[in-house]
Every structure is written in C-alpha cells, then in structure tokens.
Write a protein that holds these residues in place. Structure first.
Motif, PDB file in Angstrom:
ATOM      1  N   LEU A   1       6.863  -3.116   4.957  1.00  0.00           N
ATOM      2  CA  LEU A   1       6.088  -2.196   4.126  1.00  0.00           C
ATOM      3  C   LEU A   1       6.505  -0.743   4.350  1.00  0.00           C
ATOM      4  CD1 LEU A   1       2.614  -3.927   4.347  1.00  0.00           C
ATOM      5  CD2 LEU A   1       3.992  -3.635   2.284  1.00  0.00           C
ATOM      6  N   ARG A   2       6.832  -0.375   5.564  1.00  0.00           N
ATOM      7  CA  ARG A   2       7.302   0.988   5.806  1.00  0.00           C
ATOM      8  C   ARG A   2       8.665   1.219   5.169  1.00  0.00           C
ATOM      9  NH1 ARG A   2       5.245   0.891  12.074  1.00  0.00           N
ATOM     10  NH2 ARG A   2       3.191   1.851  11.728  1.00  0.00           N
ATOM     11  N   SER A   3       9.543   0.228   5.259  1.00  0.00           N
ATOM     12  CA  SER A   3      10.852   0.336   4.623  1.00  0.00           C
ATOM     13  C   SER A   3      10.715   0.419   3.107  1.00  0.00           C
ATOM     14  CB  SER A   3      11.718  -0.866   5.016  1.00  0.00           C
ATOM     15  OG  SER A   3      13.009  -0.794   4.459  1.00  0.00           O
ATOM     16  N   LEU A   4       9.844  -0.412   2.548  1.00  0.00           N
ATOM     17  CA  LEU A   4       9.612  -0.388   1.108  1.00  0.00           C
ATOM     18  C   LEU A   4       9.055   0.962   0.669  1.00  0.00           C
ATOM     19  CD1 LEU A   4       9.537  -1.825  -1.600  1.00  0.00           C
ATOM     20  CD2 LEU A   4       7.368  -2.883  -0.928  1.00  0.00           C
ATOM     21  N   GLU A   5       8.141   1.521   1.438  1.00  0.00           N
ATOM     22  CA  GLU A   5       7.591   2.833   1.097  1.00  0.00           C
ATOM     23  C   GLU A   5       8.682   3.900   1.069  1.00  0.00           C
ATOM     24  OE1 GLU A   5       4.083   5.985   2.475  1.00  0.00           O
ATOM     25  OE2 GLU A   5       4.526   4.235   3.734  1.00  0.00           O
ATOM     26  N   GLY A   6       9.562   3.875   2.057  1.00  0.00           N
ATOM     27  CA  GLY A   6      10.627   4.865   2.113  1.00  0.00           C
ATOM     28  C   GLY A   6      11.577   4.778   0.934  1.00  0.00           C
ATOM     29  N   TRP A   7      12.040   3.576   0.619  1.00  0.00           N
ATOM     30  CA  TRP A   7      12.966   3.402  -0.500  1.00  0.00           C
ATOM     31  C   TRP A   7      12.294   3.730  -1.830  1.00  0.00           C
ATOM     32  CZ3 TRP A   7      17.987   3.208  -0.863  1.00  0.00           C
ATOM     33  CH2 TRP A   7      18.744   2.839   0.249  1.00  0.00           C
TER      34      TRP A   7
END
Length: 307
Positions: A224-230
C-alpha cells in the motif's frame, strides 16, 4: 448485513473503537480465533490503520472483514459514497475474480486479498488504463523488498515468482470502473499457500518461492505504501507514464518482453510473435513473422517456450 454495508467504524475525529478493531481483525466465530492456525494469524486491523491512515495521505479508511464474496464488488457498490483511498481487505474471498472472469480462490488467511478505491479526476480517462500496470509495478517492488523474493510481471498484470526453477503466478490485479468517477483496483497475492493447496499447477506462492518473510501485515503495509507513492507521482504527472517513469519501470520488470508469445484475443483470434515493447497506452507490441508490429490492448498472453 453484507460486508460492504457494514459501518466504517471510524469516528469523526479519525479514531476507531477498540471493539470494532477486534471484530474487524478476528471475527466472532471461535474458528476465526487468532490461535486457530498459528501459521496463519489474522491481520491486525488496528495496527494497519495506525500505520497507513494519516492526514494528507492517500489512504482514508481501512476495513478488514473475515470473509466476503469479492472485495472489488463490495467496494465498487459503495464507490460514490466513499472517499478516494478507501481500502477493503478480506481474510477470505468466496467469489474472487481475476481477468476474463476467472475465479480466484485460496484458503482463509493464506494470502492478501484486497481492493482500493481511486478517483484520479485530474487525469484524462484515456490514461486510466495504466492503473493496473502501475499497481503491478508497485506490488512487484514491494513484495521483492518485504518478502525477499525475486519478482517479475507478466503483461498486463500478473505477479510472477520462481518456484523450482519455473515461473509461477503468485498474484494478479483486476481494475474496474466504479461509480461516477472511480476505479477499483483489486489485488490478490498468494502468500503461504502450500503445494497441495495450489488451485492450478501454474500457480505459486511467496512461501514456495522461498520468501524470507511471509508476515502479511508487513507485506500489506509495503504494498500500500508503494502503491501510494507510484499513484501520487503518476497523478502529479497528469497520468503521463513516461514523465513519471512508469512506462520504463514496467518494461524493465516485465518478463513478457523479449519472449515469443501467443496473444489470445477476443473473437477467437490469435497472434504470435516476439513481445518487443510497451507502448504509450500500456499495450504490448508484438513483432510478427510478417514483419508487422501489432499492439495488443486486451487478451490472454501465453509465454511460449523456446524452440
């Protein structure tokens, strides 16, 4: 009451009651007790909320339910009533779906099964097709980092791992329009499935791929953190996949490129050729034996073994 109709359990000040966290993360059935399967403990909903929900961040609500038919269906049904950034996680899905309406099933708590609601109003709709590819890039990077396994992407949205020297599908992504201005992205990742639990021989799991960690709380936070960043970078670039480096990053991690493949297209049409590029619309470009480069925007891709 269906899972999608259940109250969000968030007070107006953003906090959650201790009772709702307990009900979210464990359920009420004794069989759902934290100790019913020591290898597969339930997700800790309260800790996930504390880690992911913050003022100014993308994620606005998070609910964990013991079981549901499909998190995509549940979230899509309420899309117009929810803020962007709603997350729905299920410990078990009875009617999970993949691409082409294929069924996705797995034992309770053996994987991550969740959907997120996005509303990229400032991005032209014609660029929304990049969202499942974006989710693939974010997921592959997060899983590799948090679980310590090599990952790759099969176009357009399958997560691949290596089990016994063979490529296996350990995850998939399904994007669907929802409500007036939303899109729901559903993700399913096989985490602790054992060999005897695999739905098909071509499936795999992070555990079977030798994952250093199969802690689902850690994995979900990482994804979820990676998805938020991208997503934040893509949205800031107006959805331009080149400007936010999404196009080149997807191509770098795509196991389909450079391979001979067969594209099984709608209408019982097939194309065979070498996958040579991902174009600006996220389509897979095939170089056929006739010397033609043909973009494929939808269909089932089969990786062919070398002659």
């Amino acid at each position: 009451m269906t899972p999608s109709d259940a109250p969000d359990n968030r007070r107006s000040d953003g906090s959650e009651s201790r009772r709702s966290d307990s009900a979210d993360s464990r359920g009420s059935d004794p069989a759902d007790s934290r100790w019913s399967d020591l290898d597969r403990p339930p997700l800790n909903a309260a800790a996930l909320r504390r880690a992911l929900l913050r003022p100014g961040g993308l994620w606005t609500s998070l609910k964990v339910v013991a079981s549901t038919g499909s998190t995509n269906t549940d979230l899509a049904r309420r899309a117009d009533a929810l803020e962007e950034g709603a997350i729905l996680v299920a410990e078990e899905q009875s009617a999970g779906r993949g691409r082409l309406d294929r069924q996705w099933t797995a034992p309770p708590r053996s994987g991550l099964f969740f959907s997120v609601l996005l509303k990229p109003a400032e991005v032209p709709v014609e660029r929304w097709g990049w969202l499942p590819l974006l989710a693939g890039v974010a997921t592959a990077a997060a899983v590799a980092r948090a679980a310590g396994v090599d990952t790759a992407l099969k176009w357009p949205n399958d997560l691949l791992v290596t089990v016994g020297g063979e490529e296996r599908k350990a995850g998939g992504i399904l994007a669907e329009r929802a409500g007036r201005d939303g899109i729901v992205i559903g993700l399913g990742i096989n985490v602790t499935l054992r060999a005897g639990e695999l739905p098909v021989p071509a499936a795999g799991s992070l555990a079977l791929a030798g994952a250093a960690s199969t802690d689902r709380d850690t994995l979900l936070r990482a994804v979820l953190r990676s998805l938020e960043g991208w997503y934040t970078d893509w949205r800031a670039a107006g959805g331009d996949p080149a400007a936010c480096r999404l196009q080149e990053t997807y191509a770098a991690g795509c196991a389909t490129l450079g391979r001979r493949v067969r594209a099984e297209l709608p209408g019982d049409r097939t194309i065979s050729g070498e996958a040579v590029a991902i174009d600006g619309d996220g389509r897979l470009v095939l170089a056929t034996a006739d010397g033609v480069q043909e973009p494929v925007g939808a269909g089932d891709i089969v990786h062919l073994r070398p002659a």
